[in-house]
Design a protein around this motif. Structure first.
Motif, mmCIF file in Angstrom:
data_model
loop_
_atom_site.group_PDB
_atom_site.id
_atom_site.type_symbol
_atom_site.label_atom_id
_atom_site.label_comp_id
_atom_site.label_asym_id
_atom_site.label_seq_id
_atom_site.Cartn_x
_atom_site.Cartn_y
_atom_site.Cartn_z
ATOM 1 N N LYS A 140 0.808 -1.212 0.000
ATOM 2 C CA LYS A 140 0.000 0.000 0.000
ATOM 3 C C LYS A 140 0.845 1.269 0.000
ATOM 4 O O LYS A 140 0.318 2.348 -0.228
ATOM 5 C CB LYS A 140 -0.971 0.004 1.184
ATOM 6 C CG LYS A 140 -1.909 -1.163 1.233
ATOM 7 C CD LYS A 140 -2.741 -1.393 -0.015
ATOM 8 C CE LYS A 140 -3.694 -0.306 -0.345
ATOM 9 N NZ LYS A 140 -4.795 -0.764 -1.239
ATOM 10 N N GLY A 169 -8.878 -3.412 -4.917
ATOM 11 C CA GLY A 169 -8.724 -3.765 -6.327
ATOM 12 C C GLY A 169 -7.597 -2.997 -7.001
ATOM 13 O O GLY A 169 -7.274 -3.259 -8.165
ATOM 14 N N GLY A 225 -7.562 -7.313 4.736
ATOM 15 C CA GLY A 225 -7.069 -6.672 3.501
ATOM 16 C C GLY A 225 -7.658 -7.263 2.237
ATOM 17 O O GLY A 225 -8.030 -6.529 1.330
ATOM 18 N N ALA A 226 -7.764 -8.595 2.174
ATOM 19 C CA ALA A 226 -8.238 -9.236 0.939
ATOM 20 C C ALA A 226 -9.748 -9.440 0.973
ATOM 21 O O ALA A 226 -10.335 -9.655 2.027
ATOM 22 C CB ALA A 226 -7.552 -10.591 0.779
HETATM 23 C C1 LIG Z 1 -2.696 -7.001 3.841
HETATM 24 C C2 LIG Z 1 -3.385 -6.572 2.581
HETATM 25 N N1 LIG Z 1 -3.577 -7.475 1.615
HETATM 26 C C3 LIG Z 1 -4.199 -7.165 0.467
HETATM 27 C C4 LIG Z 1 -4.692 -5.909 0.219
HETATM 28 C C5 LIG Z 1 -5.423 -5.649 -1.074
HETATM 29 O O1 LIG Z 1 -4.774 -4.759 -1.930
HETATM 30 P P1 LIG Z 1 -5.641 -3.827 -2.883
HETATM 31 O O2 LIG Z 1 -6.374 -2.853 -2.003
HETATM 32 O O3 LIG Z 1 -4.654 -3.140 -3.755
HETATM 33 O O4 LIG Z 1 -6.596 -4.679 -3.642
HETATM 34 C C6 LIG Z 1 -4.540 -4.937 1.203
HETATM 35 C C7 LIG Z 1 -5.111 -3.605 1.004
HETATM 36 O O5 LIG Z 1 -5.392 -2.836 1.869
HETATM 37 C C8 LIG Z 1 -3.867 -5.266 2.407
HETATM 38 O O6 LIG Z 1 -3.691 -4.375 3.404
#
Ligand SMILES: Cc1ncc(COP(=O)(O)O)c(C=O)c1O
Length: 469
Positions: free
Chosen positions: A42, A181, A223-224
């Motif tokens: 991030k 995303g 996060g996911a």
């Molecule tokens: C630990 C973690 N994994 C995955 C993601 C997903 O990434 P994205 O927001 O670019 O889809 C995030 C996003 O905040 C995250 O903090």
């Protein structure tokens, strides 16, 4: 060694590291994003959004950077806000890991914890509270990673080109999780463009995430995936997500993701975070169908260091049903889960239950929508009740008694009873978690009866021995 003239220049350029122990045919490279200064993928989106806001005149000297986040975006924003001379205020929930909260504070962010469990549109939601703060604070700017085009743009500009250059154009498959995303959309768009559409992009998604058709209920991996509040009227997806670049999804449970990262830490020497476990599990499943000609790149969003107290902690695994001990365990004493919706009429629910269970047997009261496909997450449960209580109440919601006590199905009975009492000295009914989902309910009376019965048996065996002395 590369030299940078500021921390902002040190973002990106993370390595590709080949996995050597999988026994699978394709070349599998991971891209560990914890090499970024803020420790996660991030950082890329954070600086990109800050720079775009400055360029658009939305953020001026003396301004305040604001975001709602599960952690990593906040850490990136706090870090670069400090570097660029801005104040940062991060709105988040206390359910994020303690390590992440401490990191935010360490980078100088003002942390505002918002714990109201309400849909985004509700005035007490994280989003609404942050928006009100921005509206009433001169010079404040809300990063809004979910709908900010500078988020995916960061990955078109850096993550995609890095993967293409470092594989010398040999990448055939890109696997990443989907939160806002930003990562998958930007990286996928670049790789599809430069390869003439040849690179396949796979979204690694938590099993309950609505992106890949799950019921939208909560999960442990941060996060996911995409969570839908049980009382939400609609499921709104982020504008940062470009669905057109995702060729397929692989759906991964919390238990699978956790098992994978624990295994990879020991076999490969790479300590990855929970969402990395979702990506790695998906990549391994995919790679089992591919050949020596293929090159799979898996993006690992953050490191396992932020999760030492959770996925890498045996007590946490036991308490959440991801590990079981031998002997008498809580799961043996739990009643299988029966649940009624919060808005059900008490009398009709009581009548229905009376034909199947005793009047004092505990029943879960679901917070919102019914979950057709899976055992619920504990966040889906408003409390417990009984047929007897339901018979006296207008609705199941009115008959619900909240419980903050959750026990792992594999916890030994005596230790679990002691832990429950330390969580709530007056507890009566606990939710029982198996693989992180609520599989049943257990009463204090049941746990205690078992303890008394087994300690009685022990005394009986010991008694003659004592008598001989
Ligand atoms: C630990 C973690 N994994 C995955 C993601 C997903 O990434 P994205 O927001 O670019 O889809 C995030 C996003 O905040 C995250 O903090």
């Amino acid at each position: 060694m590369t030299r940078f003239e500021s921390v902002a220049e040190a973002i990106g350029g993370t390595p590709l590291i080949r996995l050597t122990k999988t026994g699978l045919r394709p070349r599998i490279y991971v891209k560990p994003e914890w090499y970024n200064p803020g420790g996660s993928v991030k950082d890329r989106a954070a600086l990109s959004m800050l720079r775009a806001a400055e360029a658009d005149g939305l953020l001026r000297p003396g301004g305040t950077v604001v975001e709602t986040t599960s952690g990593n975006t906040g850490i990136g924003l706090a870090l670069y806000a400090a570097h660029l001379g801005y104040r940062s205020v991060i709105f988040t929930s206390s359910s994020i890991s303690k390590e992440k909260r401490d990191l935010l504070v360490a980078h100088g962010a003002e942390l505002r914890l918002v714990d109201a469990f309400v849909p985004k549109s509700h005035p007490d939601s994280l989003k609404s509270v942050a928006e009100r703060f921005v509206a009433s604070t001169p010079g404040a700017w809300l990063a809004n990673q979910y709908d900010n085009p500078a988020n995916p743009a960061a990955h078109v500009a850096s993550t995609g080109p890095e993967i293409w250059a470092d594989t010398e154009g040999a990448v055939t498959h890109f696997v990443a999780t989907v939160g806002t995303g930003g990562t998958i959309s930007g990286t996928g768009r670049y790789l599809k463009g430069i390869s003439g559409g040849r690179v396949r992009v796979i979204g690694a998604d938590p099993a309950t995430s609505s992106y890949s058709g799950g019921d939208g209920s909560q999960k442990f991996i941060e996060g996911a995936g995409h969570f839908v509040h049980p009382l939400a009227d609609e499921d709104v997806w982020p504008q940062s997500l470009d669905l057109s670049v995702i060729d397929a999804y692989e759906s991964v449970t919390d238990a699978e993701a956790i098992a994978t990262i624990r295994d990879v830490a020991r076999s490969e020497g790479l300590l990855a975070g929970g969402s990395s476990g979702v990506a790695l599990t998906a990549a391994f499943r995919l790679a089992a169908t591919l050949t020596e000609e293929d090159t799979v790149v898996v993006l690992l969003p953050d490191s396992g260091r932020a999760y030492l107290s959770t996925y890498y902690n045996d007590d946490w695994l036991l308490a959440n049903g991801f590990r079981a001990e031998s002997g008498a365990v809580v799961g043996d004493l739990a009643a299988p889960l029966r649940a009624v919706g919060r808005t059900r009429t008490g009398a009709s629910a009581a009548r229905e239950l009376a034909s199947v269970i005793a009047g004092d047997e505990p029943v879960a009261v679901l917070y919102g929508r019914p979950l057709p496909n899976a055992a619920p997450h504990h966040a889906d449960i408003a409390g417990w009740t009984t047929a007897a209580r339901l018979a006296e109440a207008d609705t199941a919601g009115a008959a619900a008694v909240a419980t903050g006590v959750r026990l792992g199905a594999g916890e030994p009975v005596a230790a679990a009873a002691a832990r429950a009492a330390s969580l709530d000295p007056d507890w009566q009914v606990a939710l029982v978690l198996d693989q992180g989902r609520v599989s049943g309910l257990v009463t204090r009376a049941r746990l205690n009866a078992h303890r008394v019965a087994t300690s009685g048996a022990t005394a009986a065996i010991l008694a003659p021995k004592v008598a001989t002395h």
